[in-house]
Design an enzyme around this catalytic site. Structure first.
Site, PDB file in Angstrom:
ATOM      1  N   ILE A   1      51.050  28.934  62.958  1.00 21.60           N
ATOM      2  CA  ILE A   1      52.066  28.233  62.179  1.00 21.60           C
ATOM      3  C   ILE A   1      51.704  28.268  60.699  1.00 21.60           C
ATOM      4  O   ILE A   1      50.526  28.326  60.344  1.00 21.60           O
ATOM      5  CB  ILE A   1      52.215  26.774  62.695  1.00 21.60           C
ATOM      6  CG1 ILE A   1      53.403  26.061  62.048  1.00 21.60           C
ATOM      7  CG2 ILE A   1      50.925  26.000  62.543  1.00 21.60           C
ATOM      8  CD1 ILE A   1      53.736  24.707  62.686  1.00 21.60           C
ATOM      9  N   CYS A   2      52.731  28.252  59.849  1.00 21.32           N
ATOM     10  CA  CYS A   2      52.585  28.131  58.400  1.00 21.32           C
ATOM     11  C   CYS A   2      51.963  29.392  57.802  1.00 21.32           C
ATOM     12  O   CYS A   2      52.552  30.461  57.861  1.00 21.32           O
ATOM     13  CB  CYS A   2      51.796  26.869  58.069  1.00 21.32           C
ATOM     14  SG  CYS A   2      51.818  26.404  56.323  1.00 21.32           S
ATOM     15  N   ALA A   3      50.773  29.294  57.241  1.00 20.23           N
ATOM     16  CA  ALA A   3      50.082  30.457  56.669  1.00 20.23           C
ATOM     17  C   ALA A   3      49.342  31.260  57.726  1.00 20.23           C
ATOM     18  O   ALA A   3      49.047  32.439  57.528  1.00 20.23           O
ATOM     19  CB  ALA A   3      49.098  29.997  55.591  1.00 20.23           C
TER      20      ALA A   3
END
Length: 183
Positions: free
Chosen positions: A99-101
């Site tokens: 998730i995210c980066a």
């Protein structure tokens, strides 16, 4: 079912713990695994979380692995032992979530070639070989790879993982129980 959720200094608190919480509520065995050498891991928001295990003592026999985002997630890329675990999971067709980066790490490791994926805005170029899906895509599932955009999509990711690991019916029931899905 068992999931290993890897924590490094600077992980996003909600991204990590919301997914862990959802999975545990669904009855999935989840181990938070510190890759720092210390059970106490500091999040990007300066919250200390005590991991269940250290990486060298963690059972790598899991049905899924999860890499939370945050500024610290980029450190995953340099961890050869973790990379080996994730690549072995991929070779076995086991679930890999980021998730995210953190999807950028999967991109750099070559796991997104020919796959649909998403990430936090600004990391798209690091999703090497992927077809990048942006908003409104919140969670993108392509084969065994699950990617999500960020903190606001953590519950979505937890429910998507629940759907695959436990069953769609349980995921929907859990979504209703936690007041995330209206029914």
């Amino acid at each position: 079912m068992k999931v290993n959720a890897y924590l490094t200094e600077g992980f996003e608190t909600v991204e990590a713990l919301a997914v862990v919480d959802i999975l545990r509520r669904a009855g999935v065995e989840v181990d938070t695994v510190s890759v720092t050498g210390d059970l106490n891991v500091k999040s990007a928001q300066d919250i200390i979380v005590k991991a269940d295990r250290l990486f060298d003592k963690a059972s790598e026999e899991a049905d899924a692995v999860f890499l939370p985002g945050g500024p610290g997630s980029l450190d995953f890329e340099e961890m050869k032992d973790l990379k080996e675990v994730v690549l072995e999971h991929n070779d076995a067709g086991k679930v890999i979530a980021a998730i995210c980066a953190a999807p950028s790490v999967l991109g750099h490791w070559g796991l997104l070639k020919g796959k649909n994926a998403t990430c936090f805005p600004g990391f798209e170029k690091a999703l090497t070989g992927a077809k990048v899906l942006k908003a409104p895509a919140r969670v993108v599932v392509d084969g065994n790879i699950f990617t999500a955009r960020g903190m606001g999509t953590a519950i979505d990711l937890g429910l998507a993982l629940t759907g695959v690991l436990i069953g769609e019916e349980e995921a929907e029931k859990l979504g209703v129980d936690i007041q995330y899905i209206d029914k």
